[in-house]
Design a protein around this motif. Structure first.
Motif, PDB file in Angstrom:
ATOM      1  N   UNK A   8       1.778   2.549   5.040  1.00  0.00           N
ATOM      2  CA  UNK A   8       0.389   1.928   5.293  1.00  0.00           C
ATOM      3  C   UNK A   8      -0.831   2.330   3.965  1.00  0.00           C
ATOM      4  N   UNK A   9      -0.362   3.751   3.650  1.00  0.00           N
ATOM      5  CA  UNK A   9      -1.310   4.201   2.920  1.00  0.00           C
ATOM      6  C   UNK A   9      -1.086   3.473   1.663  1.00  0.00           C
ATOM      7  N   UNK A  12      -2.472  -0.031   1.637  1.00  0.00           N
ATOM      8  CA  UNK A  12      -3.943  -0.068   1.413  1.00  0.00           C
ATOM      9  C   UNK A  12      -4.167   0.025   0.141  1.00  0.00           C
ATOM     10  N   UNK A  13      -3.820   0.963  -0.688  1.00  0.00           N
ATOM     11  CA  UNK A  13      -4.003   1.224  -2.100  1.00  0.00           C
ATOM     12  C   UNK A  13      -3.275  -0.288  -2.901  1.00  0.00           C
ATOM     13  N   UNK A  15      -3.961  -3.143  -1.893  1.00  0.00           N
ATOM     14  CA  UNK A  15      -4.794  -4.096  -1.757  1.00  0.00           C
ATOM     15  C   UNK A  15      -5.919  -4.127  -2.794  1.00  0.00           C
ATOM     16  N   UNK A  16      -6.127  -2.809  -3.386  1.00  0.00           N
ATOM     17  CA  UNK A  16      -7.060  -2.696  -4.326  1.00  0.00           C
ATOM     18  C   UNK A  16      -6.473  -2.487  -5.773  1.00  0.00           C
ATOM     19  N   UNK A  40       2.126  -5.368   9.550  1.00  0.00           N
ATOM     20  CA  UNK A  40       0.709  -4.737   8.842  1.00  0.00           C
ATOM     21  C   UNK A  40       0.680  -5.199   7.566  1.00  0.00           C
ATOM     22  N   UNK A  43      -0.388  -8.959   7.066  1.00  0.00           N
ATOM     23  CA  UNK A  43      -1.913  -9.174   7.567  1.00  0.00           C
ATOM     24  C   UNK A  43      -3.073  -8.565   6.859  1.00  0.00           C
ATOM     25  N   UNK A  44      -2.518  -7.158   6.334  1.00  0.00           N
ATOM     26  CA  UNK A  44      -3.402  -6.568   5.209  1.00  0.00           C
ATOM     27  C   UNK A  44      -3.661  -7.497   4.031  1.00  0.00           C
TER      28      UNK A  44
END
Lengths: 75, 184
Positions: A8-9, A12-13, A15-16, A40, A43-44
Motif C-alpha cells: 500500500x505504501x 501511494x508513492x 501515485x505521486x 486498492x 481505486x487509488x
C-alpha cells in the motif's frame, strides 16, 4: 514477498511518481497474488485521475491564516 | 429535523477551499476568487442573525458567494462603461456570412458537459477533503493539489517521511470511501 502494508505504501508513492522502479516491480508481483491490494491499487489510481480531472485548487495554509486573522475582529 | 447552527470560527478550515474552487471556476483569476471568498465570510458574519438554519452552513455560504460573483461582474462592467454588444460576424476575422447560424453551439459537443461534470467532481472531492482530520487534509492538499515535494512538506510540518506517507494513506483511503458512491 512484501507485506500488504508495504504494498500500500509503494502504491501511494507511485501515485505521486515517487516509487523507484524496483519497488514498483515488487508491487506488481504482490498484486498478482493479492486480491485486496489489487483492488486498492486500482481505486487509488482512479482517485489520482479523478483529482487530475477535477483540476483542484486550494488556498495555501498561510492564506487561510490570513483569512482567519481578517475575520477575527468580526467574530 | 435539527436546525443547523453557524460556527464562523471553523469557516475557513471547513469551507475556504470549497468556496475558492467554486469562485475560481467563475472568475478564472485566483486573486479575485480569494477576495470573493474573504468577502463572503465577512458578509456571512454580518448577516449571521438572518440565518434561519434551514440550509446547511455550506449551502448558505455558497448562496452568498453567488451574489458576490454577480456583484463582481457588475462592478467590472460598470468600470468599463456600458456592457458592449458585439455585432461583428466574428471577433477575429473580417469575413461575413450567415453568422447566427454559424455561431451556434455544436449540438454534438460534449465539452461543456465535461466542464460541468468536472466542476461537480471538484466540489465533491473538496467536500470529502473537508471531512478529513485537519492534519491529513493539510498533508493531502500540499502533496496532491499544490504539488509540494515530500521533503519540503516534512520540513515545513516537522514530520518524517514515514509519518507523511501514513497520513497520505489515511487521507486517500478516506477519500476513496467518501467518493465511492458517486464517482467510482
Amino acid at each position: 514477498m512484501i507485506s500488504c502494508e508495504e504494498a500500500a505504501k509503494i502504491c501511494n508513492k507511485a501515485q505521486y511518481n515517487e516509487a523507484p522502479l524496483l519497488e514498483k516491480l515488487r508491487l506488481k508481483l504482490h498484486i498478482l497474488f493479492c486480491n485486496t491490494c489489487s483492488k486498492f491499487s486500482k481505486k487509488n489510481t482512479q482517485l489520482t485521475s479523478l483529482c487530475d480531472k477535477a483540476d483542484l485548487r486550494c488556498l495555501s495554509e498561510s492564506e487561510k491564516v490570513e483569512m482567519k486573522e481578517k475575520i477575527k475582529p468580526e467574530l | 429535523m435539527t436546525t443547523n447552527l453557524l460556527h464562523p470560527d471553523k469557516w475557513v478550515d471547513l469551507y475556504a477551499d470549497y468556496l475558492f474552487n467554486y469562485a475560481v471556476a467563475r472568475v478564472s483569476d485566483a486573486e479575485t476568487a480569494k477576495d470573493l471568498v474573504q468577502e463572503t465570510f465577512f458578509a456571512g458574519l454580518k448577516s449571521a442573525k438572518n440565518y434561519k438554519g434551514d440550509a446547511t452552513e455550506r449551502t448558505w455560504l455558497i448562496a452568498i458567494l453567488k451574489r458576490k460573483v454577480i456583484d463582481h461582474y457588475r462592478k467590472i462592467n460598470s468600470k468599463k462603461g456600458k456592457a458592449e454588444v458585439r455585432i461583428n460576424y466574428s471577433s477575429n476575422s473580417d469575413s461575413d456570412g450567415d453568422w447566427l447560424e454559424e455561431q451556434v453551439a455544436d449540438p454534438f459537443s460534449t465539452l461543456e458537459n465535461d466542464f460541468i461534470e468536472n466542476e461537480e467532481l471538484g466540489l465533491a472531492i473538496q467536500e470529502c477533503i473537508s471531512k478529513l482530520p485537519k492534519k491529513q487534509s493539510l498533508v493531502f492538499n500540499m502533496k496532491t493539489i499544490q504539488g509540494v515535494s515530500t521533503e519540503d512538506i516534512c520540513k515545513e510540518l516537522g514530520i518524517n517521511p514515514s509519518n507523511l506517507w501514513v497520513m497520505v494513506h489515511r487521507a486517500r483511503t478516506a477519500l476513496m470511501g467518501c467518493l465511492n458512491e458517486n464517482w467510482f
